[in-house]
Write a protein that holds these residues in place. Structure first.
Motif, PDB file in Angstrom:
ATOM      1  N   GLU A 119     -55.515  12.489 -81.114  1.00  0.00           N
ATOM      2  CA  GLU A 119     -54.989  11.548 -80.629  1.00  0.00           C
ATOM      3  C   GLU A 119     -53.439  11.775 -80.618  1.00  0.00           C
ATOM      4  N   MET A 120     -53.480  11.623 -81.572  1.00  0.00           N
ATOM      5  CA  MET A 120     -51.860  11.576 -82.216  1.00  0.00           C
ATOM      6  C   MET A 120     -50.854  12.552 -81.233  1.00  0.00           C
ATOM      7  N   TRP A 121     -51.550  13.216 -80.393  1.00  0.00           N
ATOM      8  CA  TRP A 121     -50.845  14.198 -79.707  1.00  0.00           C
ATOM      9  C   TRP A 121     -50.955  13.938 -78.718  1.00  0.00           C
ATOM     10  N   GLU A 122     -51.653  13.244 -78.106  1.00  0.00           N
ATOM     11  CA  GLU A 122     -52.151  12.611 -77.039  1.00  0.00           C
ATOM     12  C   GLU A 122     -50.857  11.280 -76.734  1.00  0.00           C
ATOM     13  N   ARG A 123     -50.898  10.402 -77.854  1.00  0.00           N
ATOM     14  CA  ARG A 123     -50.373   9.618 -77.815  1.00  0.00           C
ATOM     15  C   ARG A 123     -49.122   9.576 -77.634  1.00  0.00           C
ATOM     16  N   LEU A 124     -48.618  10.409 -78.625  1.00  0.00           N
ATOM     17  CA  LEU A 124     -47.719  11.083 -79.188  1.00  0.00           C
ATOM     18  C   LEU A 124     -46.049  11.561 -77.761  1.00  0.00           C
ATOM     19  N   HIS A 125     -47.006  12.326 -77.329  1.00  0.00           N
ATOM     20  CA  HIS A 125     -46.543  13.034 -75.796  1.00  0.00           C
ATOM     21  C   HIS A 125     -46.570  11.599 -73.980  1.00  0.00           C
ATOM     22  N   GLY A 126     -47.645  11.007 -74.503  1.00  0.00           N
ATOM     23  CA  GLY A 126     -47.667   9.687 -73.759  1.00  0.00           C
ATOM     24  C   GLY A 126     -46.154   8.845 -74.224  1.00  0.00           C
TER      25      GLY A 126
END
Length: 260
Positions: A143-150
């Motif tokens: 989830e962190m990776w998805e939100r960070l790249h968003g």
């Protein structure tokens, strides 16, 4: 087509007027955007005060005068290292934000983590960090990776939102996501400061937003919890607090102190 994710947040009740008031406070400091002549010493002093305040929020008990003399602890050393490159990193926050954040972490965490952790975004094989007191648990790595790249993509898209709002969201997202094994608070606050420089709110870096966060420190963790868990109401509360922080950061500028 990419979506402007910041504009709707800037439209939350009261946020637009609060952001304009905070911008006015900075403009008065900079003589109504005439950008008063500022020596390198004033920028350096503001950055030093900001580094000290950010380290204090992370748990440091070192005094400003000790930091000025080159003394300190792992938090102050990391914060000072970040300020040394902040002005050169700021122009890249709209084109290569992840690289900016990882570089900030490389500077912040030299004495807080192991060498292989420097600039390292955590994975699902590693413990979830808990290095910002008072926050809810960080999300899992996927989830962190998805939100960070968003968030990174959003920074590369034009927005009608005030730069102050963008900076506040960057700060909150990095603090809540805690993408690094350690030093996430230091990185989040430096990342906010870099956006304020890059988006023209304070291009000379003579305000001290970290001091504003420290002086309102009693609501810092609660504000981030509200942002993470309170839906749009929590986001609104964080943005209003951030506007208050920015106005206070203009008051605490060494430009003001030098005239007293």
């Amino acid at each position: 087509m990419s979506t402007d994710v910041f504009e709707p947040l800037a439209g939350l009740e009261g946020v637009g007027s609060a952001a304009r008031a905070a911008r006015d406070a900075v403009d008065v400091l900079l003589r109504d955007r005439g950008l008063r002549k500022v020596g390198a010493d004033m920028t350096a002093e503001a950055l030093l005060r900001g580094a000290h305040a950010s380290a204090a929020l992370a748990g440091s008990s070192v005094s400003l005068e000790e930091v000025r003399r080159g003394a300190g602890d792992a938090w102050t050393a990391g914060a000072v290292r970040m300020t040394g490159e902040l002005m050169s990193l700021a122009p890249r926050v709209d084109t290569a934000p992840v690289q900016v954040w990882t570089r900030l972490h490389q500077l912040a965490a030299v004495e807080l983590g192991s060498e292989d952790q420097l600039g390292h975004l955590r994975t699902s094989r590693e413990p979830i960090p808990d290095d910002i007191p008072g926050l809810s648990p960080a999300p899992p790595a996927d989830e962190m990776w998805e939100r960070l790249h968003g968030l990174a993509r959003a920074l590369t898209v034009p927005t009608k939102a005030p730069g102050l709002v963008v900076a506040a969201i960057v700060h909150a997202e990095l603090a809540v996501l805690r993408p690094f094994p350690v030093a996430n608070g230091l990185v989040a606050r430096a990342a906010e400061h870099a956006v304020l420089v890059a988006r023209g709110i304070d291009p000379l870096s003579v305000t001290v937003p970290e001091v504003g966060h420290l002086e309102l420190g009693g609501s810092y963790a609660q504000g981030l919890r509200d942002y993470a868990d309170g839906g749009l109401v929590g986001v609104q509360a964080w943005l209003l607090r951030s506007c208050e922080v920015m106005a206070l950061s203009a008051e605490r500028s060494p430009l003001n102190l030098s005239t007293q």
